[in-house]
Enzyme design. Structure first.
Site, PDB file in Angstrom:
ATOM      1  N   THR A 180      61.493  62.355 -72.191  1.00  0.00           N
ATOM      2  CA  THR A 180      60.609  61.855 -71.206  1.00  0.00           C
ATOM      3  C   THR A 180      61.653  60.966 -70.383  1.00  0.00           C
ATOM      4  O   THR A 180      61.960  60.139 -71.139  1.00  0.00           O
ATOM      5  CB  THR A 180      59.559  61.218 -71.496  1.00  0.00           C
ATOM      6  OG1 THR A 180      58.698  62.142 -72.174  1.00  0.00           O
ATOM      7  CG2 THR A 180      58.881  60.546 -70.602  1.00  0.00           C
ATOM      8  N   VAL A 209      47.051  65.736 -74.074  1.00  0.00           N
ATOM      9  CA  VAL A 209      47.494  64.584 -72.695  1.00  0.00           C
ATOM     10  C   VAL A 209      48.549  63.428 -73.200  1.00  0.00           C
ATOM     11  O   VAL A 209      47.403  62.608 -74.662  1.00  0.00           O
ATOM     12  CB  VAL A 209      46.138  63.500 -71.961  1.00  0.00           C
ATOM     13  CG1 VAL A 209      47.620  63.118 -70.811  1.00  0.00           C
ATOM     14  CG2 VAL A 209      46.205  64.478 -70.863  1.00  0.00           C
ATOM     15  N   THR A 231      59.577  56.222 -74.879  1.00  0.00           N
ATOM     16  CA  THR A 231      59.605  57.650 -74.706  1.00  0.00           C
ATOM     17  C   THR A 231      59.499  58.084 -76.298  1.00  0.00           C
ATOM     18  O   THR A 231      60.001  57.254 -77.399  1.00  0.00           O
ATOM     19  CB  THR A 231      61.062  58.022 -74.445  1.00  0.00           C
ATOM     20  OG1 THR A 231      61.229  59.622 -74.591  1.00  0.00           O
ATOM     21  CG2 THR A 231      62.120  57.597 -74.715  1.00  0.00           C
ATOM     22  N   GLY A 234      54.538  60.698 -78.604  1.00  0.00           N
ATOM     23  CA  GLY A 234      53.046  60.079 -77.817  1.00  0.00           C
ATOM     24  C   GLY A 234      52.147  60.372 -78.295  1.00  0.00           C
ATOM     25  O   GLY A 234      51.538  59.401 -78.020  1.00  0.00           O
TER      26      GLY A 234
END
Ligand code: SD4
Length: 316
Positions: A180, A209, A231, A234
Site C-alpha cells: 500500500t 475493506v 502498511t 490490514g
C-alpha cells in the site's frame, strides 16, 4: 536533522515522493501533495497493489481503498471496496471536501464518484485476470475463510464455515506482493496531511475493506503533533489503529522512531506472525519507521536537508 517541508511515503515508491515533493517545494499544500502522490501510484499501479489491475478478489474483481486526512481541520474522507473507478485518492478527497461523511463503500462510493465526474471503467487487466485464474486453477483452501485446516479443497465464492474456530494470522508473508502507498506530508505553512491508497488483499472475500481507508489505522495526522501511515496485514492491523497509536505516543513524549516501534510492538504481542510497517513524522520533521515480519522496510523521503528523494530502510 529535522526539516520541513517534508514528505515520507511507504516503500520505494519514489515517483510518488518526487511528485509530492515538487508540490511542497513550489508552496503547494500538504493535502495536494498527499493526493497527488497517491494518484501517481494508482496510475503506475505500484507493485500491482495500488490502483487498478491488481489484487483480484474471490470473484476476480479489483476494488480500491483510499483515505485522505487533513491534520489542520481533522476533516477526513475515505472510500472502501470502491468498484470501477481508478482514482481512489481523488474520490476520497471529494468525500472529505464535498460531504459530511467520512467513509463511503462499494457501489455507493462508485455512484458518488460518478456524480463527482469520475469515469466508470473496468479495473481488471490481463495481469489481474491471470492471477485470478491461476488462483482458481491451483485452488487451495482460501486463506481468508476460516476453513483452512479443512483438507477439502476450497476456493470462493465464500461459504462461511461456522464449525471452524481457526483464526487467520497473516497472509502477508511476502511483503513484496502487497504494498500500500501511505504518505505523510508537512507543507511550508506547517500544515500536516496523510493518506493511503491500495487495492487491498489478493483473493479477499468480496466486500472486504482493509485498514488503509480506516482513520487511525491506515493513516492519521494531527497538526499540533505529527502524522503516521501504516502498511501490511490490514485485517490484523486495523484491530490496533497503529497510526493513531503512534501519533498519540508522540503526544505523550515519544520520538517518531519509538512511537513507530510502540505501535508495531502492540500488534506483535497478539499476532507474532503479522507482517507490517509504519512511517511516523512529528510536526518538526523528525521521522522514524518500524516494521515486523520481514527483513527490511524501505521507505521514501524528501526534505530540504536531503534536497532530493531518498530511500531509507528500517530493520525489522
Ligand atoms: C490491506 N494494508 O488492504 C493493505 C495491504 C498492504 O502492504 O498494505 N499491503 O490490508
Amino acid at each position: 536533522i529535522p526539516s520541513t517541508p517534508v514528505v515520507i511515503n511507504t516503500w520505494a515508491f519514489t515517483d510518488s515522493t518526487t511528485k509530492s515533493w515538487s508540490i511542497l517545494n513550489s508552496n503547494g499544500s500538504a493535502i495536494d501533495a498527499v493526493v497527488a502522490g497517491c494518484t501517481v501510484c494508482e496510475q503506475n499501479q505500484c507493485d500491482g497493489t495500488v490502483g487498478y489491475g491488481g489484487s483480484p478478489d474471490e470473484n476476480g474483481e479489483t476494488t480500491l481503498d483510499a483515505l485522505i486526512i487533513d491534520g489542520v481541520t481533522m476533516n477526513m474522507g475515505a472510500v472502501g471496496h470502491m468498484k470501477r473507478i481508478k482514482d481512489a485518492a481523488k474520490v476520497a478527497r471529494h468525500v472529505m471536501e464535498n460531504t459530511k461523511h467520512t467513509l463511503l463503500v462499494g457501489d455507493g462510493a462508485t455512484q458518488f464518484a460518478i456524480q463527482m465526474g469520475f469515469k466508470e471503467t473496468d479495473l481488471s487487466t490481463n495481469y489481474s485476470l491471470t492471477l485470478w485464474n491461476q488462483w482458481k486453477t491451483n485452488c487451495q483452501p482460501n486463506f481468508w475463510n476460516n476453513v483452512r485446516p479443512n483438507p477439502e479443497k476450497y476456493c470462493g465464492p465464500y461459504k462461511p464455515n461456522p464449525s471452524s474456530k481457526s483464526k487467520p494470522t497473516s497472509n502477508f508473508v511476502d511483503m513484496k506482493n502487497h504494498d500500500t502507498i501511505g504518505i505523510v506530508a508537512i507543507d511550508h505553512n506547517g500544515n500536516i496531511a496523510a493518506g493511503t491508497s491500495t487495492n487491498g488483499a489478493k483473493f479477499k472475500i468480496p466486500g472486504r475493506v482493509g485498514d488503509s481507508p480506516i482513520p487511525g489505522s491506515g493513516a492519521y495526522a494531527m497538526n499540533n503533533i505529527g502524522a503516521a501511515s501504516a502498511t501490511g496485514d490490514g485485517d490484523i492491523m486495523m484491530r490496533f489503529l497503529p497510526s493513531f497509536h503512534a501519533v498519540q505516543a508522540m503526544k505523550y513524549g515519544h520520538n517518531p522512531k519509538d512511537a513507530a516501534q510502540l505501535a508495531i510492538n502492540t500488534i506483535v504481542q497478539y499476532y507474532p506472525e503479522f507482517s507490517g510497517a509504519i512511517i511516523v513524522v512529528d510536526k518538526y520533521g523528525h521521522y522514524g519507521a518500524a516494521c515486523h515480519g520481514f527483513d527490511k522496510f524501505p521507505y521514501s523521503i524528501a526534505n530540504s536537508n536531503f534536497g532530493k528523494v531518498m530511500v531509507l530502510y528500517a530493520e525489522c
